[in-house]
Design an enzyme around this catalytic site. Structure first.
Site, mmCIF file in Angstrom:
data_model
loop_
_atom_site.group_PDB
_atom_site.id
_atom_site.type_symbol
_atom_site.label_atom_id
_atom_site.label_comp_id
_atom_site.label_asym_id
_atom_site.label_seq_id
_atom_site.Cartn_x
_atom_site.Cartn_y
_atom_site.Cartn_z
ATOM 1 N N GLU A 1 -1.245 -8.709 4.101
ATOM 2 C CA GLU A 1 -0.915 -9.104 5.483
ATOM 3 C C GLU A 1 -2.145 -9.360 6.332
ATOM 4 O O GLU A 1 -2.066 -10.011 7.363
ATOM 5 C CB GLU A 1 -0.041 -8.030 6.127
ATOM 6 C CG GLU A 1 -0.768 -6.838 6.714
ATOM 7 C CD GLU A 1 -1.340 -5.847 5.674
ATOM 8 O OE1 GLU A 1 -1.077 -6.018 4.468
ATOM 9 O OE2 GLU A 1 -2.052 -4.909 6.098
ATOM 10 N N CYS B 1 0.829 -1.211 0.000
ATOM 11 C CA CYS B 1 0.000 0.000 0.000
ATOM 12 C C CYS B 1 0.868 1.267 0.000
ATOM 13 O O CYS B 1 1.448 1.598 -1.024
ATOM 14 C CB CYS B 1 -0.978 -0.046 1.169
ATOM 15 S SG CYS B 1 -2.442 0.941 0.874
ATOM 16 N N HIS C 1 -3.637 -5.105 0.725
ATOM 17 C CA HIS C 1 -3.097 -5.500 2.029
ATOM 18 C C HIS C 1 -3.075 -7.006 2.157
ATOM 19 O O HIS C 1 -4.004 -7.612 2.710
ATOM 20 C CB HIS C 1 -3.905 -4.858 3.158
ATOM 21 C CG HIS C 1 -3.611 -3.419 3.311
ATOM 22 N ND1 HIS C 1 -2.634 -2.939 4.149
ATOM 23 C CD2 HIS C 1 -4.136 -2.341 2.671
ATOM 24 C CE1 HIS C 1 -2.582 -1.630 4.042
ATOM 25 N NE2 HIS C 1 -3.478 -1.243 3.139
#
Ligand SMILES: N[C@@H](CCC(=O)NCCCC(=O)O)C(=O)O
Length: 258
Positions: free
Chosen positions: A229, A120, A227
Site C-alpha cells: 500500500e 503484514c 507493505h
C-alpha cells in the site's frame, strides 16, 4: 434502472478491520490512511471500517453487505496464546479486540468465498486464525535475517524496498506480478513459523521466511508480509495486487446480483 443495473454501477464495499487505539482517556477504532487510499485509488473499491467490537456485532450481517475483506498491518502483535505460546519478554503492544475480530471475519470470509487480502499483521492474523504459528522475534533467530525497519529513518526509507522475495512457481502472485522475483519493503519483527491449514506458500525471502500465503479453495485469498500500500500509485508492481483484489471484489459483487 433495475436494482441489478443500479448495483452494477456501485463500487464494491470492502470491510477493513480496525485496530483499537488508545487516545487517553478513551479507546478508538482506527485504520491506517495509506491502506484506505490504496483500496480507493488502486483497487477502486469503497473501504468501510469494521470496528473491532466482535462481541457487539454480527459478522454475518457484515458479510451480507461486503464484497471483500482487507486486513491491515499494525504495530501490535498477535497474542501468542492463540498459537499456544507465551509472550516473549519484550515491550510489545497487543490488541485482543483486533485479534478476535480479525479471526472471526477471516473464518467467515473463507466460508463465504469473500475475497480476502491481508498485509503484514494481516498475513499474521490469517495464518494464526487458520492454526498456524509465528516467530515472535525473527531477528533473534540466527538463521533468519532482521526484517525490521529502522524506526529512526524517514518513512520513505522505512517503506523502501529492503529485500527480494521469490514467488512460488505457478502461484497466484507470479500470475499477478508476471515475475519470478520482486523487491519488497520489510517492517516486521514477527513472521510465519508454522503455516496454517489450508494455506499455500506464495513467496519466500532469501532466508526462507514465508512472505506471502494463499488460501486454498477460494476465488481470492492472499496475504503478503510486505507493505504494497505504501505510495502504491507510484508503484506499478504493487498496483497490480490491489487491481487484482479489486477485480475479485467486483466479480463477487456482480455474481451476487440476481
Ligand atoms: N506488528 C507485527 C506486524 C508489523 C506491521 O504490520 N507493521 C506495520 C505497522 C505500521 C503500518 O501499518 O504500516 C510485526 O512486528 O511483525
Amino acid at each position: 434502472m433495475s436494482t441489478a443495473q443500479k448495483q452494477k454501477h456501485l463500487k464494491p464495499l470492502v470491510g477493513v478491520v480496525c485496530d483499537v487505539q488508545h487516545i487517553a482517556p478513551h479507546d478508538f477504532h482506527a485504520a491506517g490512511d495509506k491502506y484506505l487510499r490504496a483500496l480507493s485509488r488502486s483497487a477502486d473499491v469503497i473501504p468501510v471500517l469494521i470496528p473491532a467490537l466482535l462481541e457487539d456485532q454480527d459478522v454475518d450481517q457484515w458479510l451480507a453487505r461486503l464484497d471483500g475483506l482487507f486486513l491491515t498491518g499494525a504495530y501490535s502483535m498477535v497474542d501468542p496464546a492463540h498459537y499456544n505460546e507465551i509472550k516473549v519478554d519484550k515491550q510489545y503492544d497487543y490488541d485482543a479486540q483486533r485479534d478476535a475480530t480479525a479471526f472471526a471475519f477471516v473464518h467467515k470470509a473463507i466460508a463465504n468465498n469473500l475475497p480476502l487480502l491481508g498485509v503484514c499483521r494481516g498475513l499474521q492474523d490469517i495464518n494464526v486464525a487458520l492454526g498456524g504459528s509465528l516467530h515472535q522475534v525473527v531477528q533473534e533467530h540466527p538463521e533468519l535475517n532482521d526484517h525490521r525497519e529502522d524506526k529512526n529513518a524517514t518513512l520513505d526509507e522505512q517503506y523502501a524496498p529492503a529485500h527480494t522475495v521469490t514467488l512460488s512457481e505457478n502461484g497466484m502472485l507470479q500470475n499477478i506480478f508476471k515475475a519470478k522475483k520482486i523487491d519488497v519493503n520489510s517492517l516486521h519483527s514477527q513472521a510465519i513459523n508454522r503455516v496454517g491449514s489450508g494455506l499455500e506458500i506464495e513467496a519466500k525471502a532469501d532466508d526462507g521466511l514465508v512472505e506471502a500465503i494463499r488460501v486454498e479453495g477460494v476465488s481470492f485469498g492472499l496475504a503478503v508480509q510486505w507493505h504494497p500500500e505504501w505510495k502504491v500509485t507510484e508503484n506499478k508492481t504493487q498496483t497490480l495486487l490491489f487491481e487484482a483484489f479489486g477485480d475479485a471484489c467486483r466479480a463477487r459483487q456482480l455474481a451476487g446480483i440476481p
